[in-house]
Design a protein around this motif. Sequence first.
Motif, PDB file in Angstrom:
ATOM      1  N   PRO A 182       0.960  -1.225  -0.103  1.00  0.00           N
ATOM      2  CA  PRO A 182      -0.238   0.022   0.094  1.00  0.00           C
ATOM      3  C   PRO A 182       0.921   0.998  -0.086  1.00  0.00           C
ATOM      4  N   GLY A 183       0.508   2.152  -0.970  1.00  0.00           N
ATOM      5  CA  GLY A 183       1.078   3.386  -0.840  1.00  0.00           C
ATOM      6  C   GLY A 183       2.045   3.524  -1.807  1.00  0.00           C
ATOM      7  N   SER A 184       2.709   2.201  -2.686  1.00  0.00           N
ATOM      8  CA  SER A 184       3.573   2.010  -3.403  1.00  0.00           C
ATOM      9  C   SER A 184       3.204   2.504  -5.015  1.00  0.00           C
ATOM     10  N   ASP A 226       0.924  -0.084  -6.088  1.00  0.00           N
ATOM     11  CA  ASP A 226      -0.217  -0.005  -5.574  1.00  0.00           C
ATOM     12  C   ASP A 226      -1.017   1.233  -6.350  1.00  0.00           C
ATOM     13  N   PHE A 227      -0.775   2.097  -6.545  1.00  0.00           N
ATOM     14  CA  PHE A 227      -1.350   3.020  -7.277  1.00  0.00           C
ATOM     15  C   PHE A 227      -1.860   2.667  -8.859  1.00  0.00           C
ATOM     16  N   GLN A 254      -7.745   8.556  -7.549  1.00  0.00           N
ATOM     17  CA  GLN A 254      -6.505   9.030  -7.809  1.00  0.00           C
ATOM     18  C   GLN A 254      -6.285  10.010  -6.269  1.00  0.00           C
ATOM     19  N   ALA A 255      -7.264  11.043  -6.592  1.00  0.00           N
ATOM     20  CA  ALA A 255      -7.218  12.200  -5.726  1.00  0.00           C
ATOM     21  C   ALA A 255      -7.361  11.680  -3.985  1.00  0.00           C
ATOM     22  N   THR A 280      -0.752   9.507 -14.466  1.00  0.00           N
ATOM     23  CA  THR A 280      -0.239  10.093 -13.326  1.00  0.00           C
ATOM     24  C   THR A 280       0.873   9.349 -12.909  1.00  0.00           C
ATOM     25  N   VAL A 281       2.185   9.988 -12.619  1.00  0.00           N
ATOM     26  CA  VAL A 281       3.053   9.224 -12.475  1.00  0.00           C
ATOM     27  C   VAL A 281       3.624   9.496 -10.999  1.00  0.00           C
ATOM     28  N   ILE A 282       3.604   8.506 -10.443  1.00  0.00           N
ATOM     29  CA  ILE A 282       4.355   8.792  -8.818  1.00  0.00           C
ATOM     30  C   ILE A 282       5.937   9.015  -8.824  1.00  0.00           C
ATOM     31  N   ASN A 283       6.266   9.959  -8.429  1.00  0.00           N
ATOM     32  CA  ASN A 283       7.849  10.276  -8.654  1.00  0.00           C
ATOM     33  C   ASN A 283       8.716   9.482  -7.760  1.00  0.00           C
TER      34      ASN A 283
END
Lengths: 236, 167
Positions: free
Chosen positions: B50-52, B55-56, B84-85, B164-167
């Motif tokens: 979760p949170g990775s 996960d997203f 996403q939000a 949406t890319v998680i940095n």
Amino acid sequence: MLTPRFSPTAQEITYLSYFNNKPRVYIFNVDTGRQEVLGDFPGMTFAPRFSPDGNKVIMSLATNGNTDIYLLDLRTRRQTRLTDNPAIDTAPSFSPDGSKITFESDRGGSQQIYTMNADGTNVQRITFGAGKYGTPVWSPRGDLIAFTRINGGRFSIGVIRPDGSGERELSTGYLVEGPTWAPNGRVLMYFKEKPTGEGGRQRQVRLYSIDLTGRNERQMLTPTDASDPAWSPLIP
Amino acid sequence: MRMKYLSLCAALALVAACSSTPEKKAEVATGGTTTTTAPAPAPKPTGPVPGSKEDFVVNVGDRVFFGYDKFDLTPEATATLDKQAAWLKKYGSVTITIEGHADERGTREYNLALGERRANAVKNYLTALGVDLARVQVISYGKERPAVLGSNEAAWAQNRRGVTVIN
């Protein structure tokens, strides 16, 4: 790296680079090998071209979902905004005498070609055919503007007079784009992309030239795929 | 004379790098089953941490799609962005880069501008839902990085996207 374009002396090239994930217009000096970002803009800059005297670069800035056209004076580094419209205004190109600029905009609801004075006044739409028109490039002779048209799922390269009359199609295909003029203003080069392989999942992209008559289309020999040709001016 | 011109012509190439290397597809199907080594034989929680990033991508959905030459958000897109939000508010230290992409059926520079519009449509929606503006960057790739190579609407539809890319 995208959309390279020569300066009038061919000693410099301006282009878009994604260096450090920041898409910005750069200038590259062929002699010194030095390159630098052009201007200080709060977003993506792209679609650069030199003015005929080589002292300015015209380009687009996209920020907060809006794209407008800016002029950068290379000596004073002064930035001047030329269009102020919620539409996409991009792909600017100077007339050879420097007095006018052609560009594309979707301000009328779809992508079309316009002209304006070099200070941004007197905006006139010049294309009204079906489909979309983009990538306008003013001929070195001043008599014609070359463009890419997208209509009915086909791309084509064509020319039109700056007053909007005399439109002609020169080449068509699955994807043909990005005309550039020979210095004599009588030959164009562009790229053609065609699907190959199973299910059309591969691409072949090659450069072609064609006479302004619409005849004598020829493929340029390139070692691999190539696109976005830029024909240099005549070197004195 | 003509040959002289041709030799001066800079055939500066975008070459295959841009047109034939599709973006690495997110590994949705395989997920991340490599991590946990639960000691108990009990059914262990497989799937992303979760949170990775995984996960997203797997549990929220990292992309929304647009119509041809459009940048308005469809009901499907806003449903994804709502999720996403919520995820971004739960994991408040994460920063994101929103990529705007276009299909190949437009000209290069127009598509760069269109991709920027799409990325900003996503950004505006997320920030309106309370995602801090300071966590969000946008970038447009126009038609330079297709997710799918193909010569039909099914392929093009997957390329007209905001990711949406998680940095």
